[in-house]
Scaffold this motif. Sequence first.
Motif, PDB file in Angstrom:
ATOM      1  N   THR A 184       0.917  -1.259   0.019  1.00 57.81           N
ATOM      2  CA  THR A 184      -0.039  -0.198   0.017  1.00 57.81           C
ATOM      3  C   THR A 184       0.875   1.128  -0.072  1.00 57.81           C
ATOM      4  OG1 THR A 184      -1.848   1.151   1.182  1.00 57.81           O
ATOM      5  CG2 THR A 184      -0.149   0.223   2.676  1.00 57.81           C
ATOM      6  N   ARG A 185       0.018   2.610  -0.115  1.00 60.10           N
ATOM      7  CA  ARG A 185       1.077   3.592   0.029  1.00 60.10           C
ATOM      8  C   ARG A 185       0.491   4.552   1.090  1.00 60.10           C
ATOM      9  NH1 ARG A 185       5.451   5.536  -2.649  1.00 60.10           N
ATOM     10  NH2 ARG A 185       4.302   7.646  -3.199  1.00 60.10           N
ATOM     11  N   VAL A 186       1.220   4.746   2.059  1.00 55.98           N
ATOM     12  CA  VAL A 186       1.009   5.597   3.231  1.00 55.98           C
ATOM     13  C   VAL A 186       1.552   6.733   3.439  1.00 55.98           C
ATOM     14  CG1 VAL A 186       0.699   5.528   5.883  1.00 55.98           C
ATOM     15  CG2 VAL A 186       0.167   3.274   4.560  1.00 55.98           C
ATOM     16  N   ALA A 187       0.872   7.966   3.287  1.00 53.21           N
ATOM     17  CA  ALA A 187       1.780   9.307   3.402  1.00 53.21           C
ATOM     18  C   ALA A 187       2.889   9.366   2.385  1.00 53.21           C
ATOM     19  CB  ALA A 187       2.513   9.249   4.925  1.00 53.21           C
ATOM     20  N   ARG A 193       1.334  -4.459   4.211  1.00 51.79           N
ATOM     21  CA  ARG A 193       0.355  -4.329   5.030  1.00 51.79           C
ATOM     22  C   ARG A 193       0.448  -5.989   5.606  1.00 51.79           C
ATOM     23  NH1 ARG A 193      -5.511  -2.108   5.804  1.00 51.79           N
ATOM     24  NH2 ARG A 193      -3.952  -0.543   6.116  1.00 51.79           N
ATOM     25  N   ASP A 211       0.763  -1.077   8.639  1.00 48.53           N
ATOM     26  CA  ASP A 211       1.526  -0.845   7.324  1.00 48.53           C
ATOM     27  C   ASP A 211       2.910  -0.588   7.694  1.00 48.53           C
ATOM     28  OD1 ASP A 211      -0.814  -1.076   6.003  1.00 48.53           O
ATOM     29  OD2 ASP A 211      -1.431   1.197   6.518  1.00 48.53           O
ATOM     30  N   ASP A 213       6.504   0.405   6.679  1.00 50.57           N
ATOM     31  CA  ASP A 213       7.575   1.285   5.730  1.00 50.57           C
ATOM     32  C   ASP A 213       8.399   0.368   5.009  1.00 50.57           C
ATOM     33  OD1 ASP A 213       8.233   3.925   4.565  1.00 50.57           O
ATOM     34  OD2 ASP A 213      10.203   3.102   5.218  1.00 50.57           O
ATOM     35  N   LEU A 220       3.738   2.970   9.842  1.00 46.94           N
ATOM     36  CA  LEU A 220       3.059   4.208   9.232  1.00 46.94           C
ATOM     37  C   LEU A 220       1.700   4.160   9.641  1.00 46.94           C
ATOM     38  CD1 LEU A 220       4.676   4.156   5.890  1.00 46.94           C
ATOM     39  CD2 LEU A 220       5.484   5.509   7.769  1.00 46.94           C
ATOM     40  N   GLY A 221       1.081   2.909   9.844  1.00 47.53           N
ATOM     41  CA  GLY A 221      -0.142   2.908  10.425  1.00 47.53           C
ATOM     42  C   GLY A 221      -0.560   1.830  10.817  1.00 47.53           C
ATOM     43  N   ASP A 223      -4.539  -0.619  12.277  1.00 42.06           N
ATOM     44  CA  ASP A 223      -5.777  -0.780  12.457  1.00 42.06           C
ATOM     45  C   ASP A 223      -5.907  -1.887  13.220  1.00 42.06           C
ATOM     46  OD1 ASP A 223      -5.849   1.404  10.568  1.00 42.06           O
ATOM     47  OD2 ASP A 223      -6.731   0.048   8.744  1.00 42.06           O
ATOM     48  N   THR A 237      -2.877   6.485  11.709  1.00 41.97           N
ATOM     49  CA  THR A 237      -2.283   6.449  10.485  1.00 41.97           C
ATOM     50  C   THR A 237      -1.425   8.080  10.203  1.00 41.97           C
ATOM     51  OG1 THR A 237      -3.905   4.926   9.587  1.00 41.97           O
ATOM     52  CG2 THR A 237      -2.494   6.006   8.029  1.00 41.97           C
ATOM     53  N   THR A 239      -0.712  10.635   8.010  1.00 41.62           N
ATOM     54  CA  THR A 239      -0.954  11.288   6.899  1.00 41.62           C
ATOM     55  C   THR A 239      -0.022  11.961   5.772  1.00 41.62           C
ATOM     56  OG1 THR A 239      -1.958  13.108   7.906  1.00 41.62           O
ATOM     57  CG2 THR A 239      -3.429  11.406   7.368  1.00 41.62           C
TER      58      THR A 239
END
Length: 369
Positions: A184-187, A193, A211, A213, A220-221, A223, A237, A239
């Motif tokens: 995934t892409r985070v920030a 993931r 998440d 890096d 980075l996140g 849940d 998360t 942003t």
Amino acid sequence: MRRKLVRWIPAIAAPALVAAAVGLASIPAQADIPVKTPAQVVALAAGSKVSAFSGTLSQTSDLGLPSLPAVPESAAGPSSGDAATQLSALTGPHTARLYVAGPQRQRLQVMSGGNEQDFVHDGTTAWLYDSATLTATRVTAPAGARDPAGQTPAPGNAMTPQQLADRVLAAITPSTRVSVAGTTRVAGRDAYRLELQPKTSATLVDLVSIDVDAATGMALGVDITARGQATPALAVTFTSVSLRTPPASRFDFTPPADATLRHVTLPGEQGSARQGQAPTIVGSGWTSVVELPGGTAADLLSGAAEAPTGTQGDAGAEQQAVLNGLTRAVAGGRLLSTSLVNVYLTDTGRVFAGAVPPESLYAAARQAQ
């Protein structure tokens, strides 16, 4: 400095979320990220060495907390609305700015409803500021004592993705299915993931997603989804994020001229016996129960002790209203129940908590007698 009941919820819930077992299957990576097995992603996350960064955090919570009574008008003064302010950290969306420059310098600014709560740590001094009450508290440690950062609650007990991930990954056991659910892409950064799912149904946790890096292993996140819920009960998360060291000026803090100032000196290493007691863990993995030190329940429910002279009665009434709204009477005490964690406050002053059904807490209390 005593902490309200709502401050403790994230802290006592987290140990019950610790567990994982490394699986073998992997999902092909997307874009240009190399394929990694779950074991490799776990190792990447556990080995992260990022110690300086800044960024904007988004937190959402859906814990199924009950609606609360309004704070009485009589609770005016610096302590007014404090319980409601702390509870707001566990409900609805929030945004925060985080600055970290190694273990000695951190700053967290939590924005909510036009107000700001600020936690600033620079060496042996920490500041807590609440714009809603115009209150600034300076926390210092005596010579030879521990740094105040670890003993001072940040606004709403806010927790970063890395802190949540560290707790979950602290103990790898066979109680969890672990997989890599793609990338995934985070920030603006590529990430794997990582998904952790309990194998037991005797926990309120259904799934934890981290998440990670791809370049640094930094979380980075995170849940955390509770059983029976379609959306995460707790999500934190980034942003936006920068891995550059924030300038020293970010950690300078001067209270506003019209703020009410308080000064708290933390006890030294020879402080009270109760402060030296560590929580007891009953069981292990996802079904573990945390028993807080004896007498903790009395501390959690005594919000008046923090209020300035002359306001203790109002603060106590406010805390009692919050307690009654958050909990329900059960045999031997009161129960705070959310979708992700349950907290049992016994009539004898003991507290048991975990990401487990209430019956597991009652059993742990009986076993500890």
